[in-house]
Design a protein around this motif. Structure first.
Motif, PDB file in Angstrom:
ATOM      1  N   THR A 207       0.845  -1.263   0.042  1.00 25.90           N
ATOM      2  CA  THR A 207       0.149   0.104  -0.182  1.00 25.90           C
ATOM      3  C   THR A 207       0.941   1.305  -0.007  1.00 25.90           C
ATOM      4  N   ILE A 208       2.011   1.252   0.807  1.00 24.78           N
ATOM      5  CA  ILE A 208       2.747   2.412   0.854  1.00 24.78           C
ATOM      6  C   ILE A 208       3.532   2.530  -0.402  1.00 24.78           C
ATOM      7  N   ALA A 209       4.114   1.571  -0.806  1.00 22.13           N
ATOM      8  CA  ALA A 209       4.672   1.419  -2.264  1.00 22.13           C
ATOM      9  C   ALA A 209       3.729   2.136  -3.287  1.00 22.13           C
ATOM     10  N   LEU A 210       2.461   1.789  -3.341  1.00 26.50           N
ATOM     11  CA  LEU A 210       1.527   2.565  -4.188  1.00 26.50           C
ATOM     12  C   LEU A 210       1.417   4.093  -4.035  1.00 26.50           C
ATOM     13  N   PHE A 211       1.513   4.510  -2.628  1.00 24.63           N
ATOM     14  CA  PHE A 211       1.217   5.768  -2.501  1.00 24.63           C
ATOM     15  C   PHE A 211       2.620   6.445  -2.696  1.00 24.63           C
ATOM     16  N   SER A 212       3.501   5.922  -2.817  1.00 25.52           N
ATOM     17  CA  SER A 212       4.728   6.439  -3.025  1.00 25.52           C
ATOM     18  C   SER A 212       4.857   6.936  -4.415  1.00 25.52           C
ATOM     19  N   VAL A 213       4.602   5.926  -5.445  1.00 23.56           N
ATOM     20  CA  VAL A 213       4.602   6.366  -6.791  1.00 23.56           C
ATOM     21  C   VAL A 213       3.505   7.331  -6.990  1.00 23.56           C
ATOM     22  N   ILE A 214       2.378   7.538  -6.457  1.00 25.30           N
ATOM     23  CA  ILE A 214       1.564   8.525  -6.782  1.00 25.30           C
ATOM     24  C   ILE A 214       2.150  10.118  -6.056  1.00 25.30           C
ATOM     25  N   ALA A 215       2.801   9.954  -4.996  1.00 23.89           N
ATOM     26  CA  ALA A 215       3.529  11.291  -4.569  1.00 23.89           C
ATOM     27  C   ALA A 215       4.695  11.622  -5.494  1.00 23.89           C
ATOM     28  N   VAL A 216       5.215  10.591  -5.976  1.00 19.07           N
ATOM     29  CA  VAL A 216       6.410  11.240  -6.820  1.00 19.07           C
ATOM     30  C   VAL A 216       5.622  12.017  -8.155  1.00 19.07           C
ATOM     31  N   VAL A 217       4.753  11.417  -8.753  1.00 26.70           N
ATOM     32  CA  VAL A 217       4.044  12.155  -9.731  1.00 26.70           C
ATOM     33  C   VAL A 217       3.622  13.451  -9.690  1.00 26.70           C
ATOM     34  N   CYS A 218       2.894  13.613  -8.315  1.00 23.69           N
ATOM     35  CA  CYS A 218       2.375  14.940  -7.985  1.00 23.69           C
ATOM     36  C   CYS A 218       3.556  15.856  -7.618  1.00 23.69           C
ATOM     37  N   PHE A 219       4.489  15.391  -7.079  1.00 27.69           N
ATOM     38  CA  PHE A 219       5.792  16.243  -6.769  1.00 27.69           C
ATOM     39  C   PHE A 219       6.313  16.902  -8.250  1.00 27.69           C
ATOM     40  N   LEU A 220       6.667  15.950  -9.110  1.00 28.36           N
ATOM     41  CA  LEU A 220       6.873  16.547 -10.483  1.00 28.36           C
ATOM     42  C   LEU A 220       5.837  17.502 -10.952  1.00 28.36           C
ATOM     43  N   THR A 221       4.853  17.088 -10.794  1.00 28.05           N
ATOM     44  CA  THR A 221       3.626  18.017 -11.540  1.00 28.05           C
ATOM     45  C   THR A 221       3.847  19.504 -10.991  1.00 28.05           C
ATOM     46  N   THR A 222       3.936  19.482  -9.577  1.00 29.21           N
ATOM     47  CA  THR A 222       4.304  20.738  -8.853  1.00 29.21           C
ATOM     48  C   THR A 222       5.607  21.537  -9.315  1.00 29.21           C
ATOM     49  N   PHE A 223       6.595  20.929  -9.585  1.00 26.41           N
ATOM     50  CA  PHE A 223       7.751  21.403 -10.335  1.00 26.41           C
ATOM     51  C   PHE A 223       7.571  21.909 -11.511  1.00 26.41           C
ATOM     52  N   ALA A 224       6.657  21.162 -12.313  1.00 28.74           N
ATOM     53  CA  ALA A 224       6.573  21.603 -13.666  1.00 28.74           C
ATOM     54  C   ALA A 224       5.577  22.973 -13.871  1.00 28.74           C
ATOM     55  N   THR A 225       4.757  23.004 -12.821  1.00 27.83           N
ATOM     56  CA  THR A 225       3.484  24.112 -13.300  1.00 27.83           C
ATOM     57  C   THR A 225       3.713  25.382 -12.493  1.00 27.83           C
ATOM     58  N   THR A 226       4.675  25.465 -11.668  1.00 31.60           N
ATOM     59  CA  THR A 226       4.864  26.744 -10.773  1.00 31.60           C
ATOM     60  C   THR A 226       5.980  27.593 -11.135  1.00 31.60           C
ATOM     61  N   LYS A 227       6.298  28.913 -10.598  1.00 31.18           N
ATOM     62  CA  LYS A 227       7.078  29.735 -10.682  1.00 31.18           C
ATOM     63  C   LYS A 227       7.529  30.726  -9.706  1.00 31.18           C
ATOM     64  N   GLU A 228       8.857  30.926  -9.403  1.00 30.78           N
ATOM     65  CA  GLU A 228       9.127  31.794  -8.368  1.00 30.78           C
ATOM     66  C   GLU A 228       9.368  33.185  -8.834  1.00 30.78           C
ATOM     67  N   ARG A 229       8.759  34.085  -8.292  1.00 30.73           N
ATOM     68  CA  ARG A 229       8.370  35.444  -8.679  1.00 30.73           C
ATOM     69  C   ARG A 229       9.008  36.585  -7.743  1.00 30.73           C
ATOM     70  N   ILE A 230       9.042  36.374  -6.477  1.00 29.65           N
ATOM     71  CA  ILE A 230       9.702  37.205  -5.600  1.00 29.65           C
ATOM     72  C   ILE A 230      11.039  36.827  -5.158  1.00 29.65           C
ATOM     73  N   HIS A 231      11.992  37.768  -5.224  1.00 29.45           N
ATOM     74  CA  HIS A 231      13.515  37.474  -5.175  1.00 29.45           C
ATOM     75  C   HIS A 231      14.075  38.386  -4.137  1.00 29.45           C
ATOM     76  N   PRO A 232      14.989  37.763  -3.289  1.00 32.44           N
ATOM     77  CA  PRO A 232      15.736  38.796  -2.495  1.00 32.44           C
ATOM     78  C   PRO A 232      16.753  39.671  -3.181  1.00 32.44           C
ATOM     79  N   PRO A 233      16.815  40.884  -2.660  1.00 29.93           N
ATOM     80  CA  PRO A 233      17.953  41.846  -3.490  1.00 29.93           C
ATOM     81  C   PRO A 233      19.264  41.091  -4.087  1.00 29.93           C
TER      82      PRO A 233
END
Length: 480
Positions: A207-233
């Motif tokens: 069960t945890i192995a199945l959850f782990s595969v889904i989690a990896v896919v979700c993390f990679l989707t977040t990486f692909a769809t977000t953008k950093e806009r506020i930066h320090p000096p």
């Protein structure tokens, strides 16, 4: 040339970016939700160590990992890649986290001492990898937009998506364990035979192995769809010691820190006891609810009811903030959680409908509370830059996550201590009246009192909507 800090006009986020960001917490909650709801139960009933041994492990490991959070935040603040400071960690750490997650829910054929050592090693590694991905993920919300309502909306999506992960975990974990382990749907978890123990262990691992595969896919989707806009000096260079000094000079963050530590302790005490409450106090073990032709375990349905309450709560946050602001919304949610916890003390074991109703209502307030919490952390990051002329988003989010980890450890330790103190015995059909009363206190009056006290403390928090508007305007003018 890109502005080094906040832009004069607030950045509006698209639905896709908000949803993509939220999927990161769907992934995180496959880990966090499983640990919160099932790990204590797994360690005592399946893995085979005592509640006190598990509680001591939680206290030490989670508290030490909370200290590691500071350093992870500092590392993330000083990371510079073509993908930004925080997004790369979603790509780099998702697979190592998934592997160790499976190992944590693997039962080796060791002696009792060997099992305890194995649990310490795997759980410690899990917390390290979870920190390495979750601290940058949390900080990402503070650099995607500076619009106050959009920031609240972003964290509403985050909390709703987190509970989608939690809903999947609570709805499917026990049925999947039975199915993948080759056990009957309504197998008696109060009296497992040695053969059933082996099957249940195998079911947990798959069960945890199945959850782990889904989690990896979700993390990679977040990486692909977000953008950093506020930066320090661009020229900003700080020392870790100076960052920490500024952190504790930020009185608004200090209040958030105390509230976070206490709330997480109470969440773990209560959520980690729900299966014990369902099994030993209410007597749900072996009882099912017919749902779409499937005999659904009643204790799983209780956990599902909580998540079904949490999601609309999280999505209503923006509307409540528009009415009364973040501070008073947060205080209101704490009082709501307190009252709904207290109600459990007077509900009789046979009154299943009130149990389901008040658990869902409790989580509705919890959804509001969680979304507000992360939006307010971003506000304290803005205040820190306004006050001290440096932006350390990673440090601020990591330090607050540290409070959660410490609370996680304290909550696990308190749970083990109270269960042991009231005479709980693992893997027996019934518990003594004293043990049942201790379990009841852990889901009712103990968290109710704690939440009410934190609501009183939070009156000292000073970042209301008017002050946050002044901060945002001043930061924009500095870099025109």
């Amino acid at each position: 040339m890109q502005n080094p800090v906040l832009e004069a006009q607030p950045t509006k986020l698209t639905f896709l970016e908000k949803f993509g960001f939220g999927l990161g917490d769907t992934a995180s909650n496959f880990v966090w939700g499983t640990l919160g709801y099932f790990l204590m139960y797994y360690y005592t009933e399946i893995f085979g160590i005592s509640a006190l041994a598990a509680g001591t492990l939680f206290l030490f490991t989670r508290s030490c990992d909370g200290v590691v959070d500071f350093f992870m935040g500092a590392i993330a603040d000083r990371t510079n890649t073509k993908w930004g400071k925080f997004r790369p960690y979603l790509l780099w750490m998702c697979v190592p986290l998934a592997v160790v997650f499976v190992l944590t829910f693997t039962t080796p054929s060791f002696s009792m001492q060997g099992k305890i050592v194995y649990a310490w090693i795997t759980y410690s590694l899990l917390m390290i990898f979870y920190t390495a991905i979750n601290i940058p993920y949390a900080a990402l919300s503070g650099v995607m937009t500076n619009d106050p309502l959009d920031r609240t909306s972003l964290n509403s999506f985050r909390m709703a998506c987190a509970r989608i992960g939690g809903l999947i975990v609570t709805a499917s974990t026990l049925p999947l364990i039975a199915y993948l382990g080759g056990l009957p749907q309504d197998f008696d978890k109060a009296a497992l035979t040695p053969e059933q123990h082996i099957l249940a262990s195998h079911g947990y691992q798959l069960t945890i192995a199945l959850f782990s595969v889904i989690a990896v896919v979700c993390f990679l989707t977040t990486f692909a769809t977000t953008k950093e806009r506020i930066h320090p000096p661009a020229a900003q260079k700080t020392k870790l010691l100076d960052d920490l000094k500024n952190l504790f000079r930020n009185k608004h963050w200090v209040i958030i820190f105390i509230a976070s530590l206490t709330v997480m302790t109470l969440i773990i005490v209560r959520d980690g006891t729900l299966l014990y409450y369902a099994k030993y106090y209410v007597g749900m073990s072996g009882r099912t609810i017919d749902f779409l032709g499937y005999k659904y375990p009643m204790e799983s349905f209780l956990l599902v009811a909580g998540n079904l309450g949490f999601i609309p709560g999280a999505m209503c946050t923006r509307f409540l903030v528009k009415l009364i602001g973040k501070k008073y919304s947060y205080m209101l949610t704490l009082i709501g959680i307190s009252l709904t916890c207290a109600a459990f003390y007077w509900i009789e074991p046979g009154q299943t409908r009130p149990i389901f109703f008040f658990h869902a209502l409790n989580n509705f307030f919890g959804g509001l509370n969680a979304a507000l919490y992360f939006a307010m952390i971003a506000d304290t990051a803005d205040f820190s830059e306004w006050k001290f002329n440096v932006r350390t988003t990673g440090i601020i989010f990591s330090a607050t996550t540290c409070s959660q980890k410490v609370g996680l450890g304290i909550g696990g330790f308190v749970s083990g201590l109270v269960l042991t103190g009231y005479g709980y015995q693992a893997d027996v059909a019934t518990q003594t009246q004293q043990a049942r009363h201790g379990i009841l206190l852990m889901v009712s009056l103990i968290p109710a009192v704690g939440y009410f006290l934190i609501a009183c403390l939070f009156n000292l928090y000073g970042l209301d909507e008017k002050f946050c508007h002044v901060i945002r305007e001043d930061l924009a003018k500095r870099h025109l």
